[in-house]
Design a protein around this motif. Structure first.
Motif, short mmCIF file in Angstrom:
data_model
loop_
_atom_site.label_atom_id
_atom_site.label_comp_id
_atom_site.label_asym_id
_atom_site.label_seq_id
_atom_site.Cartn_x
_atom_site.Cartn_y
_atom_site.Cartn_z
N SER A 252 0.91 -1.26 0.03
CA SER A 252 0.08 -0.13 0.12
C SER A 252 0.96 1.19 0.15
O SER A 252 0.31 2.40 -0.80
CB SER A 252 -0.94 0.29 1.40
OG SER A 252 -0.13 -0.12 2.49
N GLU A 253 1.83 1.09 0.68
CA GLU A 253 2.95 2.39 0.72
C GLU A 253 3.52 2.63 -0.56
O GLU A 253 3.66 3.81 -0.98
CB GLU A 253 3.97 2.44 2.00
CG GLU A 253 3.26 2.43 3.34
CD GLU A 253 2.62 3.56 3.50
OE1 GLU A 253 3.02 4.78 3.01
OE2 GLU A 253 1.52 3.54 4.09
N GLU A 254 3.88 1.52 -0.97
CA GLU A 254 4.28 1.67 -2.59
C GLU A 254 3.47 2.29 -3.57
O GLU A 254 3.69 2.95 -4.36
CB GLU A 254 4.96 0.37 -3.07
CG GLU A 254 6.12 -0.02 -2.24
CD GLU A 254 6.77 -1.35 -3.20
OE1 GLU A 254 6.10 -1.99 -3.76
OE2 GLU A 254 7.93 -1.64 -2.71
N LEU A 255 2.12 1.74 -3.33
CA LEU A 255 1.19 2.42 -4.25
C LEU A 255 0.83 3.76 -4.30
O LEU A 255 0.82 4.57 -5.17
CB LEU A 255 -0.20 1.67 -3.99
CG LEU A 255 -0.55 0.22 -4.50
CD1 LEU A 255 -1.85 -0.32 -4.04
CD2 LEU A 255 -0.21 0.27 -6.06
N ARG A 321 9.28 3.11 -11.11
CA ARG A 321 9.93 2.14 -10.62
C ARG A 321 10.13 2.42 -8.99
O ARG A 321 10.27 3.71 -8.55
CB ARG A 321 11.58 1.82 -11.05
CG ARG A 321 12.42 1.15 -10.19
CD ARG A 321 14.04 1.16 -10.87
NE ARG A 321 14.64 2.45 -9.90
CZ ARG A 321 15.82 2.93 -10.43
NH1 ARG A 321 16.38 2.32 -11.20
NH2 ARG A 321 16.39 3.90 -9.62
N MET A 322 9.93 1.38 -8.15
CA MET A 322 9.99 1.42 -6.70
C MET A 322 10.95 0.92 -6.12
O MET A 322 11.33 -0.32 -6.63
CB MET A 322 8.67 1.05 -6.01
CG MET A 322 7.58 2.03 -6.11
SD MET A 322 7.61 3.37 -5.28
CE MET A 322 8.16 2.90 -3.61
N HIS A 323 12.24 1.68 -5.75
CA HIS A 323 13.27 0.96 -5.35
C HIS A 323 13.85 1.48 -3.91
O HIS A 323 13.68 2.74 -3.97
CB HIS A 323 14.47 0.85 -6.36
CG HIS A 323 15.78 -0.15 -5.88
ND1 HIS A 323 15.65 -1.29 -5.93
CD2 HIS A 323 16.85 0.39 -5.33
CE1 HIS A 323 16.63 -1.82 -5.77
NE2 HIS A 323 17.33 -0.99 -5.41
N THR A 344 16.94 0.21 -17.05
CA THR A 344 17.13 0.63 -15.37
C THR A 344 18.49 -0.09 -14.89
O THR A 344 19.01 -0.90 -15.53
CB THR A 344 15.83 -0.28 -14.87
OG1 THR A 344 15.83 0.14 -13.38
CG2 THR A 344 16.08 -1.71 -14.96
N ASP A 345 18.58 0.24 -13.67
CA ASP A 345 19.91 -0.24 -13.03
C ASP A 345 19.60 -0.98 -11.65
O ASP A 345 20.51 -1.27 -10.88
CB ASP A 345 20.81 0.93 -12.86
CG ASP A 345 20.53 1.99 -12.21
OD1 ASP A 345 19.26 1.83 -11.78
OD2 ASP A 345 21.12 2.94 -11.95
N ALA A 346 18.29 -0.96 -11.38
CA ALA A 346 17.89 -1.66 -9.88
C ALA A 346 16.40 -2.40 -10.39
O ALA A 346 15.65 -2.21 -11.05
CB ALA A 346 17.32 -0.56 -9.01
N PHE A 347 16.38 -3.34 -9.32
CA PHE A 347 14.95 -4.42 -9.63
C PHE A 347 14.38 -4.51 -8.28
O PHE A 347 14.94 -4.67 -7.25
CB PHE A 347 15.56 -5.47 -10.14
CG PHE A 347 16.65 -5.42 -11.28
CD1 PHE A 347 16.04 -5.45 -12.67
CD2 PHE A 347 17.94 -5.58 -11.24
CE1 PHE A 347 16.92 -4.96 -13.63
CE2 PHE A 347 18.88 -4.97 -12.23
CZ PHE A 347 18.32 -4.96 -13.65
N SER A 348 12.98 -4.27 -8.48
CA SER A 348 11.97 -4.53 -7.53
C SER A 348 10.59 -4.39 -8.16
O SER A 348 10.30 -4.87 -9.20
CB SER A 348 12.10 -3.45 -6.46
OG SER A 348 12.34 -2.01 -6.90
N THR A 349 9.71 -3.48 -7.90
CA THR A 349 8.47 -3.24 -7.99
C THR A 349 8.37 -1.94 -9.32
O THR A 349 9.00 -1.15 -9.07
CB THR A 349 7.51 -2.71 -6.86
OG1 THR A 349 7.51 -3.88 -5.93
CG2 THR A 349 6.08 -2.81 -7.43
N TYR A 350 7.55 -2.56 -10.38
CA TYR A 350 7.54 -1.49 -11.33
C TYR A 350 6.04 -1.35 -11.82
O TYR A 350 5.18 -2.26 -11.62
CB TYR A 350 8.21 -1.87 -12.54
CG TYR A 350 9.94 -1.79 -12.56
CD1 TYR A 350 10.34 -0.72 -13.15
CD2 TYR A 350 10.43 -2.56 -11.92
CE1 TYR A 350 11.71 -0.70 -13.15
CE2 TYR A 350 11.71 -2.66 -11.97
CZ TYR A 350 12.50 -1.52 -12.41
OH TYR A 350 13.82 -1.40 -12.34
#
Length: 372
Positions: A252-255, A321-323, A344-350
């Motif tokens: 929820s915070e990422e949203l 991108r969320m990182h 991109t150079d980082a990986f998580s939620t997109y």
């Protein structure tokens, strides 16, 4: 010509004799010159009691006949630490070398030079076909006479101060410290070849390889690094995992951060968990790549469930991108098949977001992914 001069001719380039009438209490100092014998030793003390009471060699070239030691002295020759320079055709007893000096092997000869030390600074994990300099810092004679050898040249070769990976495997890199086998190092070098899965491009493979080498060659002892080193020795592979996420499955915070980052008019429509993995051949061991130093290209499927584009509008896309708790907007390229590519150079939620923008005085639609 057969044996040279002296009452007891031996062919030595330098000979000390102790027969009656010869001098005793001999002091010898050599600061240069060439002392070569084709028939005998370079320096010989003829049988009898030694009459040499002091000796010093600071330079010079000493070469005996093949198979003979440079020095052949009597049993009671007790001068020590008298050599601080010069080149020699045979290995010199350590007790003859002056303090703060040592003996180095150099091709077909030995050299006495200042003692010192060295520190190696080259990677111990290299890929097949890669060449790296055998870099090191050194003091004393190690600056000029440190040498390297690969125990298995079918895995890695050494030439012109470079080591080159030939095939997957391990080999022992041995450094020759000095001629007395002091300060030698034996290091295991791993040569690896990473297979690229899931259409990982050559450019992406290079970026991943940079990450691999940074991990294993600069963070030795780290738990993750140890795992990476195990993977690299077990048919390593890289793959990209792109997992669809339902909106309800996104934190929820990422949203909230994604919504705050979007510009007016943009709507997030799809969410993904994107990972880049380094794994062994059977997938039982893996490491997730969190951050890269250079850009990695990702291609996402064409977005679906989009409203029909109205006449007079063009559709634009952006990636969020969320990182590490922070949202970042990334430009997206719409490909001919409707897929979206970005770097991109980082990986998580997109998240994929779109905005329909009214064009000025035209009804031509911009190229965009599939609409419904």
């Amino acid at each position: 010509d057969k044996w040279g001069n002296g009452i007891n001719p031996s062919g030595a380039a330098l000979q000390v004799e102790t027969n009656a009438g010869y001098a005793d209490n001999i002091e010898i100092e050599i600061n240069g010159g060439t002392y070569e014998s084709k028939k005998g030793h370079s320096f010989l003390e003829y049988v009898g009691e030694s009459t040499v009471v002091d000796m010093k060699i600071t330079d010079g070239k000493f070469k005996s006949a093949s198979g003979l030691d440079v020095f052949n002295v009597t049993n009671n020759f007790n001068i020590e630490k008298f050599i601080s320079g010069g080149t020699y055709s045979s290995k010199i007893l350590k007790k003859y070398i002056a303090d703060e000096y040592t003996l180095f092997a150099d091709s077909d000869k030995y050299v006495v030079a200042k003692d010192g030390d060295y520190e190696l600074d080259f990677p111990l994990f290299i890929r097949v076909g890669q060449s790296v300099n055998l870099d090191y810092t050194a003091t004393g004679g190690y600056k000029d006479y440190l040498t390297f050898k690969s125990s298995d040249t079918s895995v890695a070769t050494i030439k012109d101060n470079k080591i080159t990976g030939v095939k997957e495997g391990t080999t022992e890199i041995t450094t020759s410290g000095n001629a007395y086998d002091e300060k030698n190092d034996n290091l295991e070098l791993v040569v690896y070849q990473v297979d690229a899965l899931d259409e990982v491009t050559d450019e992406n493979s290079k970026v991943i390889d940079e990450w691999i080498q940074k991990q294993v060659n600069s963070k030795l002892g780290d738990e993750t690094t140890e795992l990476i080193s195990e993977i690299l020795q077990d048919n390593p592979q890289t793959k990209v995992e792109i997992k669809d996420l339902a909106k309800k499955d996104v934190d929820s915070e990422e949203l909230k951060e994604i919504e705050r980052a979007l510009e007016d008019g943009y709507t997030a429509i799809e969410y993904y968990d994107i990972s880049v993995l380094l794994q062994n051949g059977d997938g039982t061991k893996s490491v997730k790549v969190e951050q890269l130093d250079n850009k990695f290209k990702i291609t996402l499927p064409a977005p679906t469930n989009l409203p029909k584009l109205k006449d007079g509008y063009k559709r634009q896309f952006v990636i969020v991108r969320m990182h590490d708790g922070k949202a970042k907007l990334i430009d997206a390229t719409v490909n001919e098949d409707g897929t979206l590519s970005f770097e991109t150079d980082a990986f998580s939620t997109y998240a994929v977001a779109y905005n329909d923008v009214k064009t000025s005085g035209t009804t031509e639609n911009a190229t965009n992914p599939q609409t419904s």
